[in-house]
Design a protein around this motif. Structure first.
Motif, mmCIF file in Angstrom:
data_model
loop_
_atom_site.group_PDB
_atom_site.id
_atom_site.type_symbol
_atom_site.label_atom_id
_atom_site.label_comp_id
_atom_site.label_asym_id
_atom_site.label_seq_id
_atom_site.Cartn_x
_atom_site.Cartn_y
_atom_site.Cartn_z
ATOM 1 N N GLY A 82 10.722 1.141 -14.551
ATOM 2 C CA GLY A 82 9.215 0.961 -15.626
ATOM 3 C C GLY A 82 8.195 0.377 -14.997
ATOM 4 O O GLY A 82 7.426 0.370 -15.356
ATOM 5 N N SER A 83 8.158 -0.339 -13.746
ATOM 6 C CA SER A 83 7.585 -0.878 -13.083
ATOM 7 C C SER A 83 6.296 0.430 -12.600
ATOM 8 O O SER A 83 5.497 0.926 -12.895
ATOM 9 C CB SER A 83 6.879 -1.120 -12.082
ATOM 10 N N LEU A 84 6.933 1.314 -11.947
ATOM 11 C CA LEU A 84 5.656 2.812 -11.871
ATOM 12 C C LEU A 84 5.375 3.952 -12.854
ATOM 13 O O LEU A 84 4.191 4.018 -12.844
ATOM 14 C CB LEU A 84 6.988 4.049 -11.694
ATOM 15 N N THR A 85 6.270 3.105 -14.311
ATOM 16 C CA THR A 85 5.465 4.216 -15.478
ATOM 17 C C THR A 85 4.520 3.330 -15.884
ATOM 18 O O THR A 85 3.239 3.523 -16.131
ATOM 19 C CB THR A 85 5.526 4.315 -16.287
ATOM 20 N N ALA A 120 -5.662 16.005 -13.503
ATOM 21 C CA ALA A 120 -5.397 17.380 -12.916
ATOM 22 C C ALA A 120 -4.949 17.156 -11.892
ATOM 23 O O ALA A 120 -3.410 16.883 -11.604
ATOM 24 C CB ALA A 120 -6.117 17.762 -13.424
ATOM 25 N N GLY A 121 -5.581 16.370 -10.748
ATOM 26 C CA GLY A 121 -5.047 16.274 -9.207
ATOM 27 C C GLY A 121 -4.162 15.404 -9.263
ATOM 28 O O GLY A 121 -2.948 15.333 -8.496
ATOM 29 N N SER A 122 -4.221 14.149 -9.665
ATOM 30 C CA SER A 122 -2.876 12.819 -9.135
ATOM 31 C C SER A 122 -1.464 13.675 -10.646
ATOM 32 O O SER A 122 -0.508 13.471 -10.358
ATOM 33 C CB SER A 122 -3.507 11.493 -10.102
ATOM 34 N N SER A 171 14.722 4.354 2.807
ATOM 35 C CA SER A 171 13.946 6.113 3.342
ATOM 36 C C SER A 171 14.193 7.084 2.067
ATOM 37 O O SER A 171 13.211 7.659 1.629
ATOM 38 C CB SER A 171 14.904 6.803 4.418
ATOM 39 N N LEU A 172 15.279 6.870 2.019
ATOM 40 C CA LEU A 172 14.951 8.366 0.535
ATOM 41 C C LEU A 172 14.157 7.036 -0.511
ATOM 42 O O LEU A 172 13.477 7.629 -1.387
ATOM 43 C CB LEU A 172 16.182 8.264 -0.038
ATOM 44 N N GLN A 173 14.420 5.729 -0.502
ATOM 45 C CA GLN A 173 13.897 5.412 -2.736
ATOM 46 C C GLN A 173 12.591 5.093 -1.568
ATOM 47 O O GLN A 173 11.355 5.073 -2.658
ATOM 48 C CB GLN A 173 14.515 4.190 -2.364
ATOM 49 N N HIS A 174 11.613 4.830 -0.994
ATOM 50 C CA HIS A 174 10.170 3.983 -0.628
ATOM 51 C C HIS A 174 9.333 5.208 -0.214
ATOM 52 O O HIS A 174 8.554 4.898 -0.906
ATOM 53 C CB HIS A 174 10.791 3.364 1.096
ATOM 54 N N VAL A 175 9.800 5.960 0.526
ATOM 55 C CA VAL A 175 8.963 7.222 0.474
ATOM 56 C C VAL A 175 8.408 7.901 -0.918
ATOM 57 O O VAL A 175 7.010 7.933 -0.866
ATOM 58 C CB VAL A 175 8.794 8.147 1.256
ATOM 59 N N PRO A 176 9.333 8.367 -1.724
ATOM 60 C CA PRO A 176 8.982 8.834 -2.619
ATOM 61 C C PRO A 176 8.165 7.649 -4.093
ATOM 62 O O PRO A 176 7.508 8.047 -4.337
ATOM 63 C CB PRO A 176 10.450 9.281 -3.439
ATOM 64 N N TRP A 177 8.821 6.260 -3.671
ATOM 65 C CA TRP A 177 7.684 6.032 -4.747
ATOM 66 C C TRP A 177 6.498 5.410 -4.354
ATOM 67 O O TRP A 177 5.916 5.538 -5.426
ATOM 68 C CB TRP A 177 9.042 4.526 -4.617
ATOM 69 N N GLY A 178 6.334 5.505 -3.068
ATOM 70 C CA GLY A 178 4.937 5.391 -2.953
ATOM 71 C C GLY A 178 4.184 5.972 -3.153
ATOM 72 O O GLY A 178 2.895 5.760 -3.336
ATOM 73 N N LEU A 179 4.509 7.829 -2.629
ATOM 74 C CA LEU A 179 3.539 8.297 -3.442
ATOM 75 C C LEU A 179 3.509 8.390 -4.766
ATOM 76 O O LEU A 179 2.192 8.948 -5.122
ATOM 77 C CB LEU A 179 4.294 9.335 -3.013
ATOM 78 N N ALA A 183 -0.167 8.150 -7.231
ATOM 79 C CA ALA A 183 -0.179 9.383 -8.503
ATOM 80 C C ALA A 183 -0.708 8.583 -9.291
ATOM 81 O O ALA A 183 -1.818 8.530 -10.200
ATOM 82 C CB ALA A 183 0.472 10.501 -8.249
ATOM 83 N N GLN A 184 0.049 7.868 -9.919
ATOM 84 C CA GLN A 184 0.155 7.159 -11.043
ATOM 85 C C GLN A 184 -1.548 6.189 -11.239
ATOM 86 O O GLN A 184 -1.789 5.937 -11.977
ATOM 87 C CB GLN A 184 0.861 6.083 -11.073
ATOM 88 N N LEU A 185 -1.607 5.384 -9.403
ATOM 89 C CA LEU A 185 -2.943 4.752 -9.717
ATOM 90 C C LEU A 185 -4.210 5.375 -9.968
ATOM 91 O O LEU A 185 -4.538 5.734 -10.621
ATOM 92 C CB LEU A 185 -3.022 3.913 -8.374
#
Length: 648
Positions: A82-85, A120-122, A171-179, A183-185
């Motif tokens: 939810g925070s990610l969206t 488009a890039g994000s 590591s499985l959680q943090h790296v994808p979430w940061g990327l 992109a969302q920002l």
């Protein structure tokens, strides 16, 4: 002299075709003028802007349709997703007011085009975690090591084993979430100029009386973006996530109805990125100023030309004054706060309705996205368009709009009441909401199986009880499907299941609940309530535009979207994520730590809290709308056909 010789000064016959005039470059100026007039037509701009917003909403809705899949893929909670969206709203907040305040001082179509390219890039960047992550791993009895069946051996959850699992999971959680957060920002930064500059451009250059209709067309066309987004999700989520990494002839053990299934969430993001790229390009061809149909708009543009000569220091000095003026406009603030309440409801529906359908009616993510795409969103689009048509034909007074809207919204609330009773309780799951063993613990059947804490591989026993994994059911063997040798047909010799001939068996997958027959009626109610509520969109939006002066219109749109993002779209998904997580009764764990996503929810609690929050927000929105109507009745009135407030 020959009679057929033409004298130098002789006139050309009227029957001869006229010569085509050309400029120094050899091009036909009339053709260039026709092309320029076409691009100056506000109807062409409305069409282009509708397609861009359609692509923008296609992307955001597709991403939201994949929320439950991303949770399962990377082990996120509903609060995390939810925070990610919500993060793209943060990026939008950084620019929306500044862009809106400078709206009349910039080349609006060109700025919109640049924002579209950034989106488009994000959108492409959002899919990058898939290509950087390792292939998806899930619990399986076919695993070479530590399979999910019951094996009489030592405890596999040793401290060393737990530490390795925890490190890998982190590591499985943090790296994808940061990327994805980055992109969302960036997507939020790109979307900042889209609506404030686009809507003000349409309102400036539309014919008298047609602004409401054009905006209604804009919203009704663009809302098909979410419909297409959810339909795209229903297609992509049926494809296995690692389809690009496995042999095309290989069979996959899972199927879309399996609780462990993860669809190709990243493929739709590439589609939306391409769509945004194509729909952003035409904006670089539109002129700075469109065709001005009335003297009022001409005078307004002259004022804009003077404003362009204002120094940046003067603009900064004037900013607090204009902002304070809007904040002290009671009608504007009450209307916007009311819209914030309804937008918060929409954010909760758009983000988590698909997941709610999965939990409440035991449907797949793909089917939930399909139903939302073909029912909910087209109904809302038709409601917006119909509201704009009624607005144009009836030309209601500003004093009547709030009260009529209140009555319409009250009907949509009443339609939502039956949803509190349409659903089933959580199925009986051993060790979650049911203890089938006589002594209340696992010692009766699976205590010697040494089941991993990390295991989540639901099976349905022939006793109609669900177990977290074959190991938790005490199953010591399995049979493969005769036609699909990599897919398990049944788990056998289950010590916790009593069958007709001794030890029973279990089938792969969840038992589900008996509420699937209520799925269609519930969707019809939700779609009908959305259709009725959407009828008020255009009237309320036009009232917001007309309760401020002409010179503040673009700035007011920016402030409106700023408040909508700060008070609705930013906290809304996180707030509803908290509500979803509060109903969780069993979390997926890493050696006792609550690090994974939720495995089981209390459906009754989830249903009451999910729709209860929506009902509370709608009632608060109606109260604020009533105060706005009361203020309009007592104070200044507004003529919807003029470009600013006038006395009634």
């Amino acid at each position: 002299m020959d009679s057929h010789t033409i004298k130098p000064n002789a006139r050309v016959s009227s029957k001869d075709p006229p010569a085509v005039k050309t400029n120094a470059s050899g091009k036909d100026p009339q053709a260039a003028k026709t092309k320029a007039s076409l691009l100056s037509n506000v109807k062409v701009f409305v069409m282009s802007h509708s397609l861009l917003q359609l692509s923008q909403l296609l992307h955001t809705s597709y991403f939201k349709s994949s929320i439950s899949t991303i949770e399962r893929r990377y082990g996120y909670s509903s609060v995390s997703t939810g925070s990610l969206t919500s993060l793209h709203e943060v990026g939008n907040l950084l620019l929306v007011v500044f862009v809106s305040y400078l709206g009349n001082r910039v080349h609006r179509p060109r700025v919109i085009g640049m924002g579209g390219l950034l989106m488009a890039g994000s959108a492409g960047l959002l899919a990058l975690p898939h290509f950087l992550s390792q292939p998806y791993q899930y619990n399986s009895a076919l695993a070479e090591e530590e399979g999910d069946i019951c094996v009489m051996n030592g405890n596999s959850s040793s401290p060393l084993h737990c530490h390795a699992l925890s490190s890998h999971h982190a590591s499985l959680q943090h790296v994808p979430w940061g990327l994805m957060a980055t992109a969302q920002l960036l997507f939020g930064l790109g979307s900042a100029p889209i609506q404030p500059l686009g809507i003000s451009y349409i309102d400036d250059y539309s014919e008298p009386g047609n602004a409401a209709l054009y905006i209604a067309i804009l919203f009704s066309v663009s809302i098909f973006g979410p419909a297409f987004g959810y339909l795209l999700g229903s297609v992509m989520l049926r494809i296995y996530v690692d389809v690009d990494r496995i042999d095309s002839s290989a069979e996959v053990e899972l199927n879309p109805t399996d609780p462990r299934w993860v669809g190709a969430w990243w493929m739709g993001l590439l589609v939306s990125s391409t769509s945004l790229l194509l729909t952003s390009t035409p904006y670089f061809l539109f002129p700075r100023h469109g065709h001005t149909p009335t003297q009022m708009e001409t005078d307004s543009l002259k004022g804009d030309k003077i404003q362009l000569e204002t120094s940046l220091i003067s603009i900064i000095k004037m900013f607090p004054k204009h902002f304070l003026k809007l904040m002290t406009n009671p009608v504007f603030m009450l209307l916007v706060l009311s819209q914030c309440c309804f937008s918060c409801v929409i954010s909760g529906l758009a983000t988590f309705l698909g997941k709610y359908l999965e939990l409440q009616f035991s449907t797949s993510a793909a089917k939930g996205s399909f139903l939302m795409g073909v029912m909910n969103l087209p109904a809302a689009a038709i409601g917006m368009l119909l509201g704009g048509v009624v607005m144009k034909r009836t030309q209601p007074s500003a004093r009547a709009i709030p009260w009529v809207s209140m009555m319409v919204l009250s009907v949509s609330i009443l339609l939502g009441i039956p949803l509190f009773f349409m659903g089933c309780s959580l199925q009986e799951v051993a060790g979650v909401n049911l203890h089938p063993w006589t002594d209340g613990s696992e010692s009766g059947c699976a205590s010697n199986c040494s089941c991993l804490d990390t295991t989540f591989n639901p099976v349905c026993g022939e006793n109609y009880l669900e177990y977290i994994s074959p190991c938790h059911a005490g199953c010591t063997n399995y049979t493969l499907h005769p036609s699909e040798p990599v897919r398990i047909q049944a788990y056998t010799q289950c010590r916790c299941i009593v069958g007709a001939a001794g030890l029973g068996h279990a089938l792969p997958g969840s038992c589900g609940n008996s509420c699937s027959s209520l799925l269609l009626p519930a969707m019809i109610l939700i779609a009908t309530a959305g259709f009725i509520a959407s009828l008020t969109n255009s009237p309320l939006y036009m009232l917001v535009l007309r309760c401020v002066s002409q010179e503040q219109k673009v700035f007011a749109i920016g402030v409106q979207f700023l408040l909508l993002r700060m008070l609705a779209w930013l906290p809304g998904p996180t707030l509803f994520g908290v509500v979803m997580d509060s109903a969780c009764v069993w979390w997926k764990r890493i050696c006792g730590s609550q690090l994974g996503s939720c495995g089981y929810y209390d459906n009754d609690l989830l249903r009451s809290r999910y729709f209860g929050l929506q009902m509370a927000l709608k009632i608060l929105g109606i109260i604020l709308l009533a105060l706005a109507g009361w203020k309009v009745q007592r104070g200044q009135g507004y003529n919807l056909e003029k470009k600013g407030p006038v006395a009634v």
